[in-house]
Scaffold this motif. Structure first.
Motif, PDB file in Angstrom:
ATOM      1  N   THR A  66       0.941  -1.114  -0.130  1.00 10.80           N
ATOM      2  CA  THR A  66       0.112   0.007   0.032  1.00 10.80           C
ATOM      3  C   THR A  66       0.760   1.293  -0.024  1.00 10.80           C
ATOM      4  N   TRP A  67       2.207   1.194   0.282  1.00 11.94           N
ATOM      5  CA  TRP A  67       3.075   2.310   0.113  1.00 11.94           C
ATOM      6  C   TRP A  67       4.392   1.687  -0.479  1.00 11.94           C
ATOM      7  N   ALA A  68       5.076   2.856  -1.146  1.00  7.28           N
ATOM      8  CA  ALA A  68       6.162   2.512  -1.754  1.00  7.28           C
ATOM      9  C   ALA A  68       7.115   3.729  -2.104  1.00  7.28           C
ATOM     10  N   GLN A  69       8.385   3.396  -1.879  1.00 10.76           N
ATOM     11  CA  GLN A  69       9.464   4.511  -2.238  1.00 10.76           C
ATOM     12  C   GLN A  69       9.606   4.311  -3.818  1.00 10.76           C
ATOM     13  N   GLU A  70       9.186   5.446  -4.634  1.00  8.31           N
ATOM     14  CA  GLU A  70       9.771   5.280  -5.954  1.00  8.31           C
ATOM     15  C   GLU A  70      10.887   5.899  -5.893  1.00  8.31           C
ATOM     16  N   ALA A  71      11.885   5.201  -6.243  1.00  9.07           N
ATOM     17  CA  ALA A  71      13.298   5.272  -5.953  1.00  9.07           C
ATOM     18  C   ALA A  71      14.370   6.156  -7.142  1.00  9.07           C
ATOM     19  N   TRP A  72      13.562   6.357  -8.138  1.00  8.99           N
ATOM     20  CA  TRP A  72      14.423   7.256  -8.989  1.00  8.99           C
ATOM     21  C   TRP A  72      13.200   7.827  -9.948  1.00  8.99           C
ATOM     22  N   ALA A  73      13.157   9.373  -9.967  1.00  7.45           N
ATOM     23  CA  ALA A  73      12.299  10.074 -10.730  1.00  7.45           C
ATOM     24  C   ALA A  73      13.062  11.145 -11.338  1.00  7.45           C
ATOM     25  N   ASP A  74      12.941  11.625 -12.823  1.00 10.41           N
ATOM     26  CA  ASP A  74      13.554  12.740 -13.309  1.00 10.41           C
ATOM     27  C   ASP A  74      12.248  13.470 -13.722  1.00 10.41           C
ATOM     28  N   VAL A  83      -3.096  -6.231   4.689  1.00 10.56           N
ATOM     29  CA  VAL A  83      -3.184  -7.349   3.641  1.00 10.56           C
ATOM     30  C   VAL A  83      -3.935  -8.661   4.191  1.00 10.56           C
ATOM     31  N   TRP A  84      -4.678  -9.301   3.424  1.00  7.76           N
ATOM     32  CA  TRP A  84      -4.864 -10.706   3.723  1.00  7.76           C
ATOM     33  C   TRP A  84      -4.623 -11.871   2.960  1.00  7.76           C
ATOM     34  N   LEU A  85      -3.709 -12.774   3.554  1.00  4.58           N
ATOM     35  CA  LEU A  85      -3.273 -13.610   3.050  1.00  4.58           C
ATOM     36  C   LEU A  85      -3.870 -15.054   3.151  1.00  4.58           C
ATOM     37  N   SER A  86      -3.769 -16.030   2.414  1.00  5.87           N
ATOM     38  CA  SER A  86      -4.343 -17.304   2.622  1.00  5.87           C
ATOM     39  C   SER A  86      -4.063 -18.085   3.785  1.00  5.87           C
ATOM     40  N   SER A  87      -2.665 -17.631   4.068  1.00  2.39           N
ATOM     41  CA  SER A  87      -2.184 -18.313   5.546  1.00  2.39           C
ATOM     42  C   SER A  87      -1.101 -17.370   6.121  1.00  2.39           C
ATOM     43  N   THR A 141      -6.205  -6.656  -0.473  1.00  4.86           N
ATOM     44  CA  THR A 141      -5.298  -5.455   0.277  1.00  4.86           C
ATOM     45  C   THR A 141      -5.959  -4.424   0.267  1.00  4.86           C
ATOM     46  N   TRP A 142      -5.915  -3.749   1.405  1.00  6.92           N
ATOM     47  CA  TRP A 142      -6.856  -2.577   1.893  1.00  6.92           C
ATOM     48  C   TRP A 142      -5.834  -1.413   2.033  1.00  6.92           C
ATOM     49  N   ARG A 143      -6.128  -0.269   1.425  1.00  8.68           N
ATOM     50  CA  ARG A 143      -5.456   1.069   1.844  1.00  8.68           C
ATOM     51  C   ARG A 143      -6.327   2.115   2.432  1.00  8.68           C
ATOM     52  N   ARG A 144      -6.101   2.534   3.365  1.00  9.14           N
ATOM     53  CA  ARG A 144      -7.084   3.721   4.120  1.00  9.14           C
ATOM     54  C   ARG A 144      -8.548   3.078   3.971  1.00  9.14           C
TER      55      ARG A 144
END
Length: 538
Positions: free
Chosen positions: A211-219, A493-497, A515-518
């Motif tokens: 649900t959150w990520a760091q985009e590690a390279w933007a021009d 996040v909901w996983l099967s196990s 997956t749930w965000r907010r």
């Protein structure tokens, strides 16, 4: 909106007891009510696992999106297979002015030197540019080199290399900043196409429970794509965009970085709180900066920033309120990054600033404990920590056996370092479960080597689970993120196990069901949720 989750294992976070239910109201986790409202959506977890959502601390969805638009050469195991895929794509896309694809396996050719003539044999009339899996290397055909004006008379650019034949002519492989000689003349796809492919790439992250990520390279030319995609409401993951610092345009670039941050701040779900520094390159093409020369070359690598320029630049961006994200792979690169943070510590008064070193592949023993003492987050790539063909055929021969120790997750954790996981996708798949399994076992998917590669660096499954959610520590979202404590944001996040079974189970046995965000569902797969008059959570 009210959502009641029942009949499963609810993992609240490290140090908190498991429970069997959770209640969400308007995007926040609240105490289980005395009486569940009749209008609440009930989600039967079916004995599965509900836990904090995953975060990816170092990922490149814009680059992954570009791969979605071109020939998919990643599965190819030979030059001939790559040629077949490229030729078929060219036939299917006769109007494509340039053929741009990724990402090929550099281990299939000795010394990773790919010849333009091999691509000429399948497509000679149109330019072809293929990125290697490391994204520090490109392979071009002769037409692409011609249109870019790359000839035997073209000098190596600063911080880059043109691989040449014995007669001095370009062979077809370009390293580091030399890749821009060709990539810089590739026409940009239409904005709508770039947005669509970015949205598709981001949906793939949500499908992994992120649900959150760091985009590690933007021009600069990426910013409009991000902003318009966010404004469309189609981005199902929140991002902090790390803006790339260019050593060849420093410090003149500072104003541009601030302008990009201001533009991104207007887009929902996006921030640009971070500046990215490529301190060095990668080991496999001899551009990672090493304290001692490579075992197979009279070379220490290719640092992008010197010790004299990196620390002042880091201080510059800190004074403007940015956090720091440093790519450092060689032990000299890691030391340079740590030295820069140490100098920043001596002068900065900014509260709650964050410094992250990504990769940290080779660390000199004298620098190991500096991560924790300087408060540096180590963002590591667990799928790199195995003896796969890249490691055995390219990396270790470059380093030599004396420097085989790499990806020291266990030692960093034992020294008190905060560890986060990042996929580095599209270098590796953004498969969080597979990454956790690799961190626990240090093995290839087939279970080799027995006992694990450098098994002293393995993490426990609980530590791996913590690292899979800890990347939110790189963001400014708040202390409650990364757990399911009452009052926290409903990212889960909901996983099967239960993923804590990865000590004995394979990653393929665990499926991401939701997956749930907010509090809003961003991914669904085979769930049993039901609501009066509705088929699924929104």
């Amino acid at each position: 909106m009210d959502i009641a989750f029942t009949n499963g294992i609810v993992y609240l976070g490290a140090g908190l007891p498991d429970t069997d239910r959770m209640f969400v109201r308007d995007g926040r986790i609240i105490d289980w009510p005395a009486e569940v409202p009749r209008t609440a959506l009930t989600v039967d977890l079916g004995g599965g696992y509900l836990g904090p959502a995953f975060a990816d601390g170092h990922v490149h969805p814009m680059l992954a999106a570009a791969e979605l638009r071109g020939p998919r050469i990643g599965p190819a195991n030979t030059v001939e297979e790559i040629g077949t895929i490229v030729a078929a794509w060219a036939i299917d896309h006769p109007d494509a002015e340039w053929i741009v694809g990724g990402s090929y396996d550099a281990t299939i050719v000795e010394d990773s030197r790919f010849d333009a003539r091999w691509l000429d044999a399948v497509v000679a009339d149109r330019p072809v540019v293929l990125r290697a899996w490391d994204y520090h290397t490109v392979w071009c055909n002769s037409r692409a080199l011609e249109l870019a004006g790359v000839t035997s008379a073209t000098p190596d650019p600063p911080l880059g290399r043109i691989v040449r034949r014995a007669d001095g002519t370009p062979e077809g492989t370009l390293l580091e900043s030399a890749t821009a000689l060709v990539l810089g003349v590739v026409p940009a796809p239409p904005l709508a196409d770039r947005i669509d492919s970015l949205v598709s790439a981001v949906e793939m992250l949500a499908a992994r429970g992120i649900t959150w990520a760091q985009e590690a390279w933007a021009d600069a030319d990426d910013i409009e794509v991000w902003v318009e995609a966010a404004r469309s409401g189609r981005l199902v993951v929140d991002f902090d965009i790390a803006l790339r610092a260019d050593p060849l345009r420093w410090p003149q670039q500072l104003g541009e970085l601030e302008a990009m941050r201001a533009k991104i701040a207007e887009a929902p779900g996006l921030t640009a709180d971070t500046v990215k520094f490529f301190v060095d390159g990668i080991i496999e093409n001899h551009t990672a900066h090493m304290l001692e020369r490579y075992a197979d070359a009279c070379d220490h690598g290719l640092p992008n920033w010197t010790a004299e320029t990196l620390a002042p630049a880091v201080i510059d961006v800190d004074t403007r309120g940015f956090d720091i994200h440093l790519h450092a792979i060689g032990d000299a690169g890691v030391r340079s990054a740590l030295d820069a943070i140490e100098r920043l510590d001596a002068v900065s008064t900014r509260a709650n600033r964050r410094a992250t070193i990504a990769h940290a592949q080779v660390i000199h023993p004298a620098d190991l404990e500096r991560f924790a003492s300087l408060g540096v987050i180590a963002c590591l790539q667990p799928l790199a920590a195995r003896a796969d063909p890249v490691m055995t055929d390219l990396t270790i021969p470059r380093l030599g056996p004396a420097r085989e120790l790499q990806h020291q997750m266990g030692a960093l954790r034992a020294a008190g370092t905060t560890i986060s996981f990042g996929s580095d996708w599209p270098v590796f798949e953004p498969d969080v479960i597979a990454g956790m399994w690799t961190a626990v076992h240090r093995q290839n998917p087939d279970g080799t080597p027995v006992g694990g590669w450098q098994p002293q660096e393995r993490l426990t499954v609980e530590q791996a689970l913590d690292a899979a959610t800890a990347a939110v520590m790189q963001s400014r979202r708040g202390a409650l993120d990364g757990s399911l404590a009452v009052g926290g944001r409903a990212d889960f996040v909901w996983l099967s196990s239960d993923p804590r079974s990865l000590t004995t189970h394979s990653p393929e046995s665990i499926e991401v069901l939701g997956t749930w965000r907010r509090g809003s569902r961003t991914h669904s797969a085979g769930d049993a949720a039901r609501h009066p008059g509705k088929e699924d959570a929104q």
